[in-house]
Structures are given as structure tokens and as C-alpha cells.
Design a protein around this motif. Structure first.
Motif, short mmCIF file in Angstrom:
data_model
loop_
_atom_site.label_atom_id
_atom_site.label_comp_id
_atom_site.label_asym_id
_atom_site.label_seq_id
_atom_site.Cartn_x
_atom_site.Cartn_y
_atom_site.Cartn_z
N GLY A 82 0.79 -1.22 0.00
CA GLY A 82 0.00 0.00 0.00
C GLY A 82 0.82 1.26 0.00
O GLY A 82 2.03 1.24 0.24
N GLU A 122 5.12 -4.89 3.11
CA GLU A 122 4.06 -5.73 2.55
C GLU A 122 3.57 -6.71 3.60
O GLU A 122 4.23 -6.94 4.61
CB GLU A 122 4.56 -6.48 1.32
CG GLU A 122 5.72 -7.40 1.61
CD GLU A 122 6.33 -7.99 0.36
OE1 GLU A 122 6.78 -9.15 0.44
OE2 GLU A 122 6.36 -7.33 -0.69
N ALA A 134 -4.22 3.51 -0.69
CA ALA A 134 -4.66 2.37 -1.50
C ALA A 134 -3.86 1.14 -1.13
O ALA A 134 -2.68 1.22 -0.80
CB ALA A 134 -4.47 2.66 -2.99
N TRP A 135 -4.55 0.01 -1.13
CA TRP A 135 -3.91 -1.30 -1.02
C TRP A 135 -3.95 -1.95 -2.38
O TRP A 135 -4.95 -1.87 -3.08
CB TRP A 135 -4.67 -2.21 -0.06
CG TRP A 135 -4.51 -1.92 1.39
CD1 TRP A 135 -3.48 -1.31 2.01
CD2 TRP A 135 -5.45 -2.26 2.41
NE1 TRP A 135 -3.70 -1.26 3.35
CE2 TRP A 135 -4.90 -1.83 3.63
CE3 TRP A 135 -6.68 -2.89 2.41
CZ2 TRP A 135 -5.56 -2.00 4.84
CZ3 TRP A 135 -7.33 -3.07 3.62
CH2 TRP A 135 -6.77 -2.64 4.81
N GLN A 136 -2.88 -2.62 -2.76
CA GLN A 136 -2.91 -3.52 -3.91
C GLN A 136 -2.88 -4.92 -3.35
O GLN A 136 -1.95 -5.29 -2.62
CB GLN A 136 -1.71 -3.30 -4.83
CG GLN A 136 -1.72 -4.25 -6.01
CD GLN A 136 -0.59 -4.00 -6.97
OE1 GLN A 136 -0.06 -2.90 -7.05
NE2 GLN A 136 -0.22 -5.02 -7.73
N ASP A 155 -2.82 -8.81 -4.28
CA ASP A 155 -2.52 -9.76 -5.35
C ASP A 155 -2.70 -11.18 -4.85
O ASP A 155 -2.13 -11.57 -3.83
CB ASP A 155 -1.08 -9.59 -5.84
CG ASP A 155 -0.82 -8.22 -6.44
OD1 ASP A 155 -1.69 -7.75 -7.20
OD2 ASP A 155 0.23 -7.64 -6.16
N SER A 199 -5.71 -9.52 -9.16
CA SER A 199 -5.09 -8.35 -8.53
C SER A 199 -6.17 -7.30 -8.38
O SER A 199 -6.93 -7.05 -9.33
CB SER A 199 -3.94 -7.81 -9.39
OG SER A 199 -3.32 -6.73 -8.73
N ARG A 200 -6.30 -6.70 -7.20
CA ARG A 200 -7.32 -5.69 -6.94
C ARG A 200 -6.69 -4.50 -6.23
O ARG A 200 -5.75 -4.65 -5.45
CB ARG A 200 -8.43 -6.23 -6.03
CG ARG A 200 -9.20 -7.39 -6.59
CD ARG A 200 -10.15 -6.96 -7.71
NE ARG A 200 -10.98 -8.05 -8.14
CZ ARG A 200 -10.69 -8.94 -9.07
NH1 ARG A 200 -9.52 -8.87 -9.68
NH2 ARG A 200 -11.53 -9.88 -9.41
N ILE A 201 -7.25 -3.32 -6.50
CA ILE A 201 -6.86 -2.10 -5.82
C ILE A 201 -8.02 -1.68 -4.92
O ILE A 201 -9.16 -1.62 -5.36
CB ILE A 201 -6.56 -0.96 -6.83
CG1 ILE A 201 -5.47 -1.37 -7.81
CG2 ILE A 201 -6.22 0.33 -6.09
CD1 ILE A 201 -4.10 -1.54 -7.21
#
Length: 79
Positions: free
Chosen positions: A8, A28, A59-61, A63, A68-70
Motif C-alpha cells: 500500500g 508488505e 490504496a492497497w494492492q 494480489d 489483482s485488486r486495488i
């Protein structure tokens, strides 16, 4: 069920979003499924929750092995 990698950052400022309570928190978070379909089916591997330091837009990414989502959120101070 698989594994997740979460990273993030602050979108409206220079701050990183770190994970854990160590002197230098991790960049992470890694989660591993321990089975089942409930939220309790995920197990943290040595890290605590994420906590934004200053208020702002973050924002978090997230995976996974097949996606994969934001996730964007606003952190505010409250009293």
C-alpha cells in the motif's frame, strides 16, 4: 485456497503504508489460506495489521494467484 500479497501507499502524499508494529514496519503483508470459506480461514505470517500514520487517501494492492485488486480508502483522525 491460496496466498495473498498486500502492499500500500498514500495517494495524496509521500507516505508509505506499512504493516506491523516493528521498529521498521514491513512494506508488505503476506497471508496464507488455512482452509475454509470464512474470513478466519486466512492466517497472517508474522505481521500485524496495517495502520496509516497521517490522515489521507490510501490504496492497497491485493494480489492473489489468479487476481489483482486495488482498494482505495480514506484515513481520518477521530476523537
Amino acid at each position: 485456497m491460496g496466498r495473498l500479497l498486500i502492499r500500500g501507499a498514500q495517494l495524496d502524499g509521500p507516505n508509505a503504508l506499512r504493516f506491523g508494529l516493528d521498529h521498521v514496519p514491513a512494506k508488505e503483508m503476506r497471508l496464507t489460506s488455512v482452509g475454509g470459506s470464512s474470513p478466519g480461514g486466512w492466517q497472517k505470517q508474522g505481521l500485524n495489521d496495517a495502520a496509516p500514520r497521517p490522515p489521507g487517501c490510501y490504496a492497497w494492492q491485493v494480489d492473489g494467484t489468479t487476481f489483482s485488486r486495488i482498494i482505495v480508502f480514506k484515513a481520518e483522525l477521530y476523537s
